[in-house]
Design a protein around this motif. Sequence first.
Motif, mmCIF file in Angstrom:
data_model
loop_
_atom_site.group_PDB
_atom_site.id
_atom_site.type_symbol
_atom_site.label_atom_id
_atom_site.label_comp_id
_atom_site.label_asym_id
_atom_site.label_seq_id
_atom_site.Cartn_x
_atom_site.Cartn_y
_atom_site.Cartn_z
ATOM 1 N N VAL A 249 1.927 -1.729 -6.571
ATOM 2 C CA VAL A 249 3.019 -1.319 -5.685
ATOM 3 C C VAL A 249 2.439 -0.876 -4.344
ATOM 4 O O VAL A 249 1.227 -0.861 -4.146
ATOM 5 C CB VAL A 249 3.836 -0.179 -6.325
ATOM 6 N N TYR A 253 5.661 3.540 -2.288
ATOM 7 C CA TYR A 253 6.354 3.587 -3.579
ATOM 8 C C TYR A 253 5.908 4.814 -4.368
ATOM 9 O O TYR A 253 6.726 5.531 -4.955
ATOM 10 C CB TYR A 253 6.054 2.305 -4.365
ATOM 11 N N ARG A 272 3.222 0.427 3.698
ATOM 12 C CA ARG A 272 4.241 -0.452 3.109
ATOM 13 C C ARG A 272 3.650 -1.807 2.693
ATOM 14 O O ARG A 272 4.284 -2.566 1.965
ATOM 15 C CB ARG A 272 5.400 -0.667 4.085
ATOM 16 N N ASP A 296 6.817 -3.734 1.529
ATOM 17 C CA ASP A 296 7.813 -2.914 0.837
ATOM 18 C C ASP A 296 8.747 -2.275 1.858
ATOM 19 O O ASP A 296 8.380 -1.327 2.547
ATOM 20 C CB ASP A 296 7.090 -1.839 0.012
ATOM 21 N N SER A 299 11.029 1.431 -0.301
ATOM 22 C CA SER A 299 10.542 2.760 -0.690
ATOM 23 C C SER A 299 10.580 3.740 0.473
ATOM 24 O O SER A 299 10.459 3.352 1.641
ATOM 25 C CB SER A 299 9.109 2.663 -1.222
#
Length: 357
Positions: A249, A253, A272, A296, A299
């Motif tokens: 991840v 996160y 990210r 990401d 998150s």
Amino acid sequence: MAKKTTKKAKTQANFLSQNIGKILLALVATGSFAIAFGSEKIAKLLPISSGNSGCLKQFYRDVPPILNRESLKKDSYALCFNDFNVMYSGVSKTPLWSAEYLTPERLSIKIKREDNFHEETRLQQAHRALLTDYRGSGYDRGHMAPNGDMGNTAAQFDSFSLANIVPQAPKNNQEVWRKLEEAVRAIVTKQHRDAYIVTGPVFEGKRLKTIGQGVIVPTAVYKAVYLPKQGISGAYYAPNNDSQQVKVVSICYVEEKLGINLFPQLTEQQKRNIYQLPVSAQQVKANKDISYSHWDGQSQCAEEVDTASIQAQQKQFASGQTQAAESKFPQIDEETKQALIKQLVDMLVQYFLQLLR
């Protein structure tokens, strides 16, 4: 023509005579301004350094992870060990995180494992995890900074402190987590890459299981990784059970679940990013780069940390160790340096002219 020149020289001399006090004052003030202005600008552009303490070297740019949630700060201890550092919680009686800096040179030294689990005497008795807490609990004593990362007997002994241990499900500890630790070491040794690592437990839910005299069992464990020379980042996240599940991840996160800024010196954009981190040493190839996976965008990254909070945390870890009287700034690139100089000169000229008016 000569008369005009003489007249002009006299005018300049009169101006200097009448304004010599202002000019001297301007020079003194300009020097003071240069120091203040330069310090302010540099402080904003450069990473914060708190001297040459060996303890701080385990953190990326000497900056420790920062606890953003006030509840996490209760009964917390900043502990400096040989080759790793720990933020310990007297509430959970576990580390909140363990941080270490791995290099090929460090991992080139192999020593035989000698188990020596022990209680951490630097902690108050009421906050201390005990050896008896783990007996018959059904959980392994799981290292956060692994014994396999330690290249000398002092560091190995420290890694067996219960301040660096969490109750870990047996298959999680002995199978999936062991393989992840081996994978990270393989990245460093096979690909010759330095790595900053932050490892710790996750506690989610209102009803958390405990063992012994109040040692809280994590619901999951994480390992955040940053390779500074390549800008590679990501984290492993594994439920603390025997499912042997694990996923890669973003650092954001994990930060969202923890309420901790794991790498305060990284930007939100960097945290990210998710790279395809290997989950076993066999997946690491010497001549094959770690591929980018995705970004990401969902998150919630940890809040940014102000300078005062960072320096206060640095002071906790550096306490009791020799520090330089002045901060030692790292090197900056030539483009940034020239931009700073130009900006400083422009401001000084304007400031000088204001004083002469």
